[in-house]
Design a protein around this motif. Sequence first.
Motif, PDB file in Angstrom:
ATOM      1  N   LEU A 279       7.744  -9.051   8.110  1.00 15.53           N
ATOM      2  CA  LEU A 279       7.920  -7.701   7.861  1.00 15.53           C
ATOM      3  C   LEU A 279       7.596  -7.295   6.549  1.00 15.53           C
ATOM      4  O   LEU A 279       6.557  -6.397   6.361  1.00 15.53           O
ATOM      5  CB  LEU A 279       9.338  -7.144   8.201  1.00 15.53           C
ATOM      6  CG  LEU A 279       9.648  -6.924   9.648  1.00 15.53           C
ATOM      7  CD1 LEU A 279      10.958  -6.622   9.857  1.00 15.53           C
ATOM      8  CD2 LEU A 279       8.700  -5.513   9.918  1.00 15.53           C
ATOM      9  N   LEU A 280       8.100  -8.164   5.528  1.00 11.60           N
ATOM     10  CA  LEU A 280       7.680  -7.788   4.180  1.00 11.60           C
ATOM     11  C   LEU A 280       6.278  -7.943   3.898  1.00 11.60           C
ATOM     12  O   LEU A 280       5.863  -7.004   3.114  1.00 11.60           O
ATOM     13  CB  LEU A 280       8.399  -9.089   3.367  1.00 11.60           C
ATOM     14  CG  LEU A 280       8.531  -8.809   1.826  1.00 11.60           C
ATOM     15  CD1 LEU A 280       8.978  -7.738   1.493  1.00 11.60           C
ATOM     16  CD2 LEU A 280       8.869  -9.990   1.178  1.00 11.60           C
ATOM     17  N   ILE A 281       5.670  -9.084   4.503  1.00  9.52           N
ATOM     18  CA  ILE A 281       4.060  -8.974   4.161  1.00  9.52           C
ATOM     19  C   ILE A 281       3.663  -7.863   4.651  1.00  9.52           C
ATOM     20  O   ILE A 281       2.363  -7.207   4.094  1.00  9.52           O
ATOM     21  CB  ILE A 281       3.719 -10.396   4.798  1.00  9.52           C
ATOM     22  CG1 ILE A 281       4.226 -11.724   4.413  1.00  9.52           C
ATOM     23  CG2 ILE A 281       2.335 -10.373   4.754  1.00  9.52           C
ATOM     24  CD1 ILE A 281       3.987 -12.867   5.031  1.00  9.52           C
ATOM     25  N   ALA A 282       3.804  -7.484   5.830  1.00  8.90           N
ATOM     26  CA  ALA A 282       3.202  -6.223   6.490  1.00  8.90           C
ATOM     27  C   ALA A 282       3.510  -5.239   5.415  1.00  8.90           C
ATOM     28  O   ALA A 282       2.321  -4.339   5.439  1.00  8.90           O
ATOM     29  CB  ALA A 282       3.950  -5.868   7.813  1.00  8.90           C
ATOM     30  N   LEU A 283       4.596  -5.051   5.175  1.00 13.43           N
ATOM     31  CA  LEU A 283       4.773  -3.683   4.241  1.00 13.43           C
ATOM     32  C   LEU A 283       4.002  -3.680   2.945  1.00 13.43           C
ATOM     33  O   LEU A 283       3.463  -2.772   2.583  1.00 13.43           O
ATOM     34  CB  LEU A 283       6.644  -3.718   3.497  1.00 13.43           C
ATOM     35  CG  LEU A 283       7.387  -2.730   4.430  1.00 13.43           C
ATOM     36  CD1 LEU A 283       8.654  -3.184   4.090  1.00 13.43           C
ATOM     37  CD2 LEU A 283       7.020  -1.312   4.459  1.00 13.43           C
ATOM     38  N   LEU A 284       3.902  -5.018   2.403  1.00  8.71           N
ATOM     39  CA  LEU A 284       3.408  -5.176   1.054  1.00  8.71           C
ATOM     40  C   LEU A 284       1.822  -4.811   1.361  1.00  8.71           C
ATOM     41  O   LEU A 284       1.181  -4.142   0.552  1.00  8.71           O
ATOM     42  CB  LEU A 284       3.287  -6.792   0.519  1.00  8.71           C
ATOM     43  CG  LEU A 284       4.379  -6.950  -0.297  1.00  8.71           C
ATOM     44  CD1 LEU A 284       4.692  -8.423  -0.592  1.00  8.71           C
ATOM     45  CD2 LEU A 284       4.560  -6.005  -1.469  1.00  8.71           C
ATOM     46  N   SER A 285       1.192  -5.369   2.536  1.00  6.96           N
ATOM     47  CA  SER A 285      -0.146  -5.239   2.877  1.00  6.96           C
ATOM     48  C   SER A 285      -0.379  -3.550   3.295  1.00  6.96           C
ATOM     49  O   SER A 285      -1.324  -3.090   2.606  1.00  6.96           O
ATOM     50  CB  SER A 285      -0.820  -5.939   4.040  1.00  6.96           C
ATOM     51  OG  SER A 285       0.387  -6.409   4.771  1.00  6.96           O
ATOM     52  N   VAL A 286       0.516  -2.855   3.681  1.00 10.83           N
ATOM     53  CA  VAL A 286       0.080  -1.371   4.095  1.00 10.83           C
ATOM     54  C   VAL A 286       0.256  -0.882   2.593  1.00 10.83           C
ATOM     55  O   VAL A 286      -0.472   0.170   2.213  1.00 10.83           O
ATOM     56  CB  VAL A 286       1.470  -0.997   4.952  1.00 10.83           C
ATOM     57  CG1 VAL A 286       1.304   0.678   4.838  1.00 10.83           C
ATOM     58  CG2 VAL A 286       1.022  -1.314   6.114  1.00 10.83           C
ATOM     59  N   GLY A 287       1.132  -1.005   1.835  1.00 10.52           N
ATOM     60  CA  GLY A 287       1.417  -0.555   0.394  1.00 10.52           C
ATOM     61  C   GLY A 287       0.047  -0.622  -0.400  1.00 10.52           C
ATOM     62  O   GLY A 287      -0.487   0.251  -0.743  1.00 10.52           O
ATOM     63  N   GLY A 288      -0.463  -2.058  -0.458  1.00  6.60           N
ATOM     64  CA  GLY A 288      -1.752  -2.185  -1.005  1.00  6.60           C
ATOM     65  C   GLY A 288      -2.846  -1.584  -0.493  1.00  6.60           C
ATOM     66  O   GLY A 288      -3.769  -0.763  -1.314  1.00  6.60           O
ATOM     67  N   LEU A 289      -2.861  -1.276   1.001  1.00  3.39           N
ATOM     68  CA  LEU A 289      -4.127  -0.510   1.651  1.00  3.39           C
ATOM     69  C   LEU A 289      -3.963   0.884   1.063  1.00  3.39           C
ATOM     70  O   LEU A 289      -4.860   1.526   0.685  1.00  3.39           O
ATOM     71  CB  LEU A 289      -3.898  -0.593   3.148  1.00  3.39           C
ATOM     72  CG  LEU A 289      -4.864   0.072   3.732  1.00  3.39           C
ATOM     73  CD1 LEU A 289      -6.107  -0.542   3.555  1.00  3.39           C
ATOM     74  CD2 LEU A 289      -4.461   0.252   5.178  1.00  3.39           C
ATOM     75  N   ALA A 290      -2.695   1.568   0.898  1.00  7.95           N
ATOM     76  CA  ALA A 290      -2.423   2.981   0.542  1.00  7.95           C
ATOM     77  C   ALA A 290      -2.861   3.179  -0.976  1.00  7.95           C
ATOM     78  O   ALA A 290      -3.517   3.962  -1.014  1.00  7.95           O
ATOM     79  CB  ALA A 290      -0.903   3.408   0.805  1.00  7.95           C
ATOM     80  N   PHE A 291      -2.515   2.001  -1.739  1.00  5.63           N
ATOM     81  CA  PHE A 291      -2.971   2.135  -2.910  1.00  5.63           C
ATOM     82  C   PHE A 291      -4.487   2.266  -3.033  1.00  5.63           C
ATOM     83  O   PHE A 291      -4.935   2.904  -4.155  1.00  5.63           O
ATOM     84  CB  PHE A 291      -2.293   0.912  -3.689  1.00  5.63           C
ATOM     85  CG  PHE A 291      -2.427   0.766  -5.253  1.00  5.63           C
ATOM     86  CD1 PHE A 291      -2.108   1.632  -6.065  1.00  5.63           C
ATOM     87  CD2 PHE A 291      -3.486  -0.186  -5.666  1.00  5.63           C
ATOM     88  CE1 PHE A 291      -2.378   1.747  -7.338  1.00  5.63           C
ATOM     89  CE2 PHE A 291      -3.630  -0.095  -7.175  1.00  5.63           C
ATOM     90  CZ  PHE A 291      -2.810   0.629  -8.054  1.00  5.63           C
ATOM     91  N   CYS A 292      -5.052   1.162  -2.646  1.00  6.48           N
ATOM     92  CA  CYS A 292      -6.642   1.166  -2.776  1.00  6.48           C
ATOM     93  C   CYS A 292      -7.030   2.408  -2.239  1.00  6.48           C
ATOM     94  O   CYS A 292      -8.143   2.880  -2.921  1.00  6.48           O
ATOM     95  CB  CYS A 292      -7.143   0.112  -1.927  1.00  6.48           C
ATOM     96  SG  CYS A 292      -6.637  -1.793  -2.356  1.00  6.48           S
ATOM     97  N   THR A 293      -6.714   2.888  -0.929  1.00  3.49           N
ATOM     98  CA  THR A 293      -7.301   4.132  -0.250  1.00  3.49           C
ATOM     99  C   THR A 293      -7.151   5.288  -1.584  1.00  3.49           C
ATOM    100  O   THR A 293      -8.130   6.112  -1.765  1.00  3.49           O
ATOM    101  CB  THR A 293      -6.547   4.425   0.822  1.00  3.49           C
ATOM    102  OG1 THR A 293      -6.381   3.373   1.724  1.00  3.49           O
ATOM    103  CG2 THR A 293      -7.479   5.537   1.705  1.00  3.49           C
ATOM    104  N   HIS A 294      -5.978   5.360  -2.049  1.00  4.09           N
ATOM    105  CA  HIS A 294      -5.762   6.449  -3.182  1.00  4.09           C
ATOM    106  C   HIS A 294      -6.730   6.327  -4.201  1.00  4.09           C
ATOM    107  O   HIS A 294      -7.314   7.207  -4.447  1.00  4.09           O
ATOM    108  CB  HIS A 294      -4.296   6.124  -3.598  1.00  4.09           C
ATOM    109  CG  HIS A 294      -4.098   7.149  -4.916  1.00  4.09           C
ATOM    110  ND1 HIS A 294      -3.678   8.664  -4.603  1.00  4.09           N
ATOM    111  CD2 HIS A 294      -3.999   7.110  -6.025  1.00  4.09           C
ATOM    112  CE1 HIS A 294      -3.585   9.104  -5.812  1.00  4.09           C
ATOM    113  NE2 HIS A 294      -3.653   8.089  -6.803  1.00  4.09           N
ATOM    114  N   ILE A 295      -6.942   5.046  -4.605  1.00  5.00           N
ATOM    115  CA  ILE A 295      -8.069   5.050  -5.705  1.00  5.00           C
ATOM    116  C   ILE A 295      -9.451   5.392  -5.443  1.00  5.00           C
ATOM    117  O   ILE A 295      -9.943   6.036  -6.094  1.00  5.00           O
ATOM    118  CB  ILE A 295      -8.039   3.674  -6.264  1.00  5.00           C
ATOM    119  CG1 ILE A 295      -6.767   3.287  -6.933  1.00  5.00           C
ATOM    120  CG2 ILE A 295      -9.002   3.357  -7.350  1.00  5.00           C
ATOM    121  CD1 ILE A 295      -6.546   1.831  -7.362  1.00  5.00           C
TER     122      ILE A 295
END
Lengths: 169, 373, 170
Positions: free
Chosen positions: A92-108
């Motif tokens: 779950l932690l990994i999933a959260l982290l990767s979704v967060g990373g995806l969101a960050f990248c998309t934002h940029i």
Amino acid sequence: MAEQIIFYILAAVIATFSIMAVSTKRIIRSATFLLFVLLSVAGLYLILGYQYLMAVQIAVYAGGIMVLFIFAILLTHKPGESAPSKPIAKRLLIALLSVGGLAFCTHIIVHNVSKVYSYSLGTTGSDIKYIGLTMMGTDKYQYLLAFEAISMLILACIIGGIMVARKRK
Amino acid sequence: MNYSQPLELSHVTAWLDEVLRGAMPEFWALLIEYVLIGVVLLTLYAVLALILIYAERKITAFFQSRLGPNRVGKWGIVQSVADMVKILIKEIIYVKKVDKVLFYVAPFFMIVASMLTFGAIPFGQGLQVVDFNIGVFYVLAVSSLGIIGVLLAGWSSNNKYSMVGAMRSGAQFVSYELSAGLALMTMVVLSGTMQLSEIVESQRYCWNLFNGHISAVIAFVIYLISGHAETNRGPFDLPEAESELIAGYHTEYSGLQFGFFYLAEYLNMFIIAAIATTVFLGGWMPIQVKGWDTFNQIMWYIPSYLWFFAKAAVLVFISLWVRWSFPRLRIDQLLNLEWKYLLPINLVNIFVMVLLVLSGLTLTGLFPNVFGN
Amino acid sequence: MSGNYFSGLFKGVKSLLVGMGETWKELWTKKVTAEYPENRKTTLFVSDRWRATLTMPHDENNEHACTSCKVCETNCPNGTIQVIQKVIETEEGKKKKVLDRYLYDLGMCTFCNLCVLTCPSDAIVFSKDFENATFTRDRLKEQLNKEGSKLREKKKEVKPEAEKSAPEAE
């Protein structure tokens, strides 16, 4: 139109194999799928007309890094071995982290897409001569120093290799 | 100077292009042309492999004072066709404990890598599929994909012989690729371009091999040695040394999958010869002498693709000659040869070449009236 | 050290070139391949010692030398030979045992040559016809004496003396 079709095919391949690379349990398969992703990215460069970048992508990733990866895996793993599955909390932690990373990248990307576009318009082409002159030039946005550093690095590697080879005497 | 070239294939391709563009919109014309090019390349690939296999078996036999294949057809000409049919209808055996995905993918890596290189080779005037301005670099880059196929095949076979073969092959390929690349870079320094078509064009009156004399000859020999080593053929065939490793990385393969490895091996031999031809021996350019117009015209009557294949055939023959002259190297001897001899010589050589070009001591620099374009 | 490096390099190159010269010569030597089915009648060489199959030579009168003494049959280690006799009446009215059928099984034969060595009248020899493959095992069993052949008369052995005396009579 043809370029669009090829782009969508490549994009689909990149997406599929990226997911497969992180979801497979066998590390060597993961490395292979990563290689497919890198090759498809080389295809994207080709569509953009950056032939030099494509060749570098293939030579460096396929010829260099992936061979190194596979060598390392060959030396450290047994065939047929799978990675053990992680506990659910960790997953779950990994999933959260990767979704967060995806969101960050998309934002940029979304916020800077217009900027990136104007940058790519600024370059005068990917002609090998131009790249060579830029590499060897000492003006602004030219890369003699970096190039020298890399060549020194390679020279050091070669000398190291020779030293290792000569050690037996 | 325009010479008449009646047998050139570029007339046919130009005519076809004109007809297609006249008959349909550009998109469809291009699509049909691309498909046609693909089909022609694949056919050429297969046919060349058949010819090479036949030539290899025959020449090998002659080197061992045998006759070689002589039963199927006159002088055994149809032998390799018969072998191909056999390999096509053979069963593909899947070993139980292999890594199925990788086991299936590995042969394709080999074949795709050599196909990609194949596309960049100028077979004749106007007979080049892609002409990147980074031609030489592109060829080096995509040919490095093949080694991944070998490593994956060795790994996924789940067999110690395959594994050892793959490891050896990897070590060999990675080290010799360096030499091959540097030898080609020496010639890039000489011709001042990476574009294969321009390299051929620059050798109109003087082959690069002679143009750069000492340096170019050394680079040529080094390229032939390292190219030969990259193709895993004797005396560098220790990845598939029969006496120790059965068949090396393709031990577990059968039928068409083995055929892929086999085909790729032979075609790699040809590709090495073809690149050496293009970079060192003037590619498809006929032999010409400045001022001798009649002689040049006669040479141009022989179509450029014949020139190309003849030069490549000579290099293939040399490769076979070497293969049947020397005993197999041990792995330490192999790495010694590369890291202690070829690579240092290569590094000095590229420096010498730079000096030659800068000081104008190349043949075209010394005698521009005789050899200059 | 550096001297060693370069002399080693040049020596190596030289020896490789010498090796390539050797193979180049080999490339043009006469090829030694014997093309078998075609050279049967021409260059095929089979040594005289070769024991391919047992035969019984017959002369032009369809006569052989076998007295059916069965020495070969008793000497054969694995029962390859079977001599079958028959009784006939000679012109003088005597009963005599002669050879009826001489059976030989190639499939059982170990080619030890004992039969030929022990034959008192040299009636059998090993031939050089080595193409003995058949489709069924039965075909390997052969009868060596030809149909209607008979024992060569003793008087023929004194024939050389008769020939010697003939010119003198003239």
